[in-house]
Design a protein around this motif. Structure first.
Motif, PDB file in Angstrom:
ATOM      1  N   ALA A 112      37.611  24.366  42.705  1.00 18.61           N
ATOM      2  CA  ALA A 112      38.486  25.030  42.057  1.00 18.61           C
ATOM      3  C   ALA A 112      37.762  25.461  40.853  1.00 18.61           C
ATOM      4  O   ALA A 112      37.853  26.683  40.389  1.00 18.61           O
ATOM      5  N   GLY A 113      36.969  24.709  40.187  1.00 17.93           N
ATOM      6  CA  GLY A 113      36.410  25.111  38.873  1.00 17.93           C
ATOM      7  C   GLY A 113      35.005  26.061  39.383  1.00 17.93           C
ATOM      8  O   GLY A 113      35.073  27.178  38.496  1.00 17.93           O
TER       9      GLY A 113
ATOM     10  N   ALA B  49      35.418  33.862  39.259  1.00 18.02           N
ATOM     11  CA  ALA B  49      36.588  35.007  39.012  1.00 18.02           C
ATOM     12  C   ALA B  49      36.666  35.337  37.499  1.00 18.02           C
ATOM     13  O   ALA B  49      36.589  36.639  37.298  1.00 18.02           O
ATOM     14  N   VAL B  50      36.424  34.305  36.384  1.00 18.16           N
ATOM     15  CA  VAL B  50      36.062  35.041  35.184  1.00 18.16           C
ATOM     16  C   VAL B  50      34.783  35.880  34.992  1.00 18.16           C
ATOM     17  O   VAL B  50      34.919  36.770  34.419  1.00 18.16           O
ATOM     18  N   SER B  51      33.826  35.411  35.594  1.00 18.19           N
ATOM     19  CA  SER B  51      32.463  36.069  35.587  1.00 18.19           C
ATOM     20  C   SER B  51      32.726  37.660  36.194  1.00 18.19           C
ATOM     21  O   SER B  51      32.217  38.528  35.615  1.00 18.19           O
TER      22      SER B  51
ATOM     23  N   VAL C  79      35.371  28.410  41.722  1.00 19.92           N
ATOM     24  CA  VAL C  79      35.989  29.697  42.084  1.00 19.92           C
ATOM     25  C   VAL C  79      36.609  30.293  40.741  1.00 19.92           C
ATOM     26  O   VAL C  79      36.674  31.395  40.534  1.00 19.92           O
ATOM     27  N   LEU C  80      37.144  29.497  39.687  1.00 18.48           N
ATOM     28  CA  LEU C  80      37.594  29.925  38.705  1.00 18.48           C
ATOM     29  C   LEU C  80      36.577  30.602  37.672  1.00 18.48           C
ATOM     30  O   LEU C  80      36.682  31.675  37.216  1.00 18.48           O
ATOM     31  N   ALA C  81      35.305  30.048  37.616  1.00 17.36           N
ATOM     32  CA  ALA C  81      34.211  30.466  37.008  1.00 17.36           C
ATOM     33  C   ALA C  81      33.729  31.726  37.516  1.00 17.36           C
ATOM     34  O   ALA C  81      33.597  32.748  36.925  1.00 17.36           O
TER      35      ALA C  81
END
Length: 163
Positions: A14-15, A21-23, A17-19
Motif C-alpha cells: 500500500a505504501g 500515485a503521489v509521484s 502504491v501510494l508513493a
C-alpha cells in the motif's frame, strides 16, 4: 505466511502504491505551476527563458506603445524600483492602462523582454492582486488604505455569522 507477515506485506505494498500515485500526480502537475515575480525579484534573480512565470506590478506611465506590424503592444511593468519590458499579442483588457495594476503571464525571450501570453488587469479602482500589492508594499510604494490581506491566514467563516 503468518498473519503478522501478511499484514506487514500489505502495508508495504500500500505504501509503494501510494508513493507511486503521489509521484505521478506531481509529475502531471509540474507544467501547471506558474510562479509570480515582481520586477525587483526578476532583476535580482532572472528566471530561465523556458519557465512560464507571472510578472506583476503597475503599468509605467508613458510606456504603452500601440501594436506595430509584428511586435504587438509593448509596455513596461514596474514596482517603482525595477522595470520589465513586455510585449503582448492580443486584445488587452478594457481596464488596462497606465498606472494600473496588472499581471502578465508568459515567458522571457532570449533578449530579456517578457513575451506575455495573458494579461490580467485589476477589476475595480480599489482591487489589487495580493501578490502585486505585497510586492509594491515591500518596495515602499504601496498606497492602499489598508494592509494587504495574508491569504495564508484563515478568514472568518462567512457561512456562520456567529463566529
Amino acid at each position: 505466511m503468518r498473519h503478522r507477515n501478511r499484514r506487514l506485506a500489505t502495508i508495504a505494498v500500500a505504501g509503494i502504491v501510494l508513493a507511486a500515485a503521489v509521484s505521478l500526480g506531481l509529475f502531471a502537475l509540474r507544467d501547471a505551476v506558474v510562479f509570480f515575480y515582481s520586477p525587483s525579484e526578476i532583476a535580482a534573480d532572472h528566471p530561465p527563458t523556458s519557465e512560464r512565470v507571472r510578472v506583476g506590478g503597475l503599468v509605467l506611465e508613458g510606456s504603452i506603445e500601440g501594436p506595430g506590424a509584428s511586435d504587438g503592444v509593448q509596455f513596461v511593468i514596474t514596482d517603482r524600483v525595477e522595470s520589465v519590458a513586455v510585449i503582448y499579442h492580443g486584445i488587452l483588457p478594457d481596464l488596462f492602462g497606465e498606472g494600473q495594476g496588472v499581471i502578465a503571464e508568459g515567458r522571457f525571450r532570449g533578449d530579456g523582454v517578457f513575451q506575455a501570453e495573458t494579461v490580467l488587469a485589476k477589476h475595480d479602482e480599489r482591487y489589487m492582486p495580493p501578490e502585486v500589492a505585497r510586492a509594491l508594499r515591500d518596495a515602499g510604494v504601496w498606497q492602499g488604505d489598508e494592509d494587504v490581506p495574508d491569504p495564508q491566514v484563515d478568514q472568518q467563516d462567512v457561512t456562520n455569522p456567529s463566529q
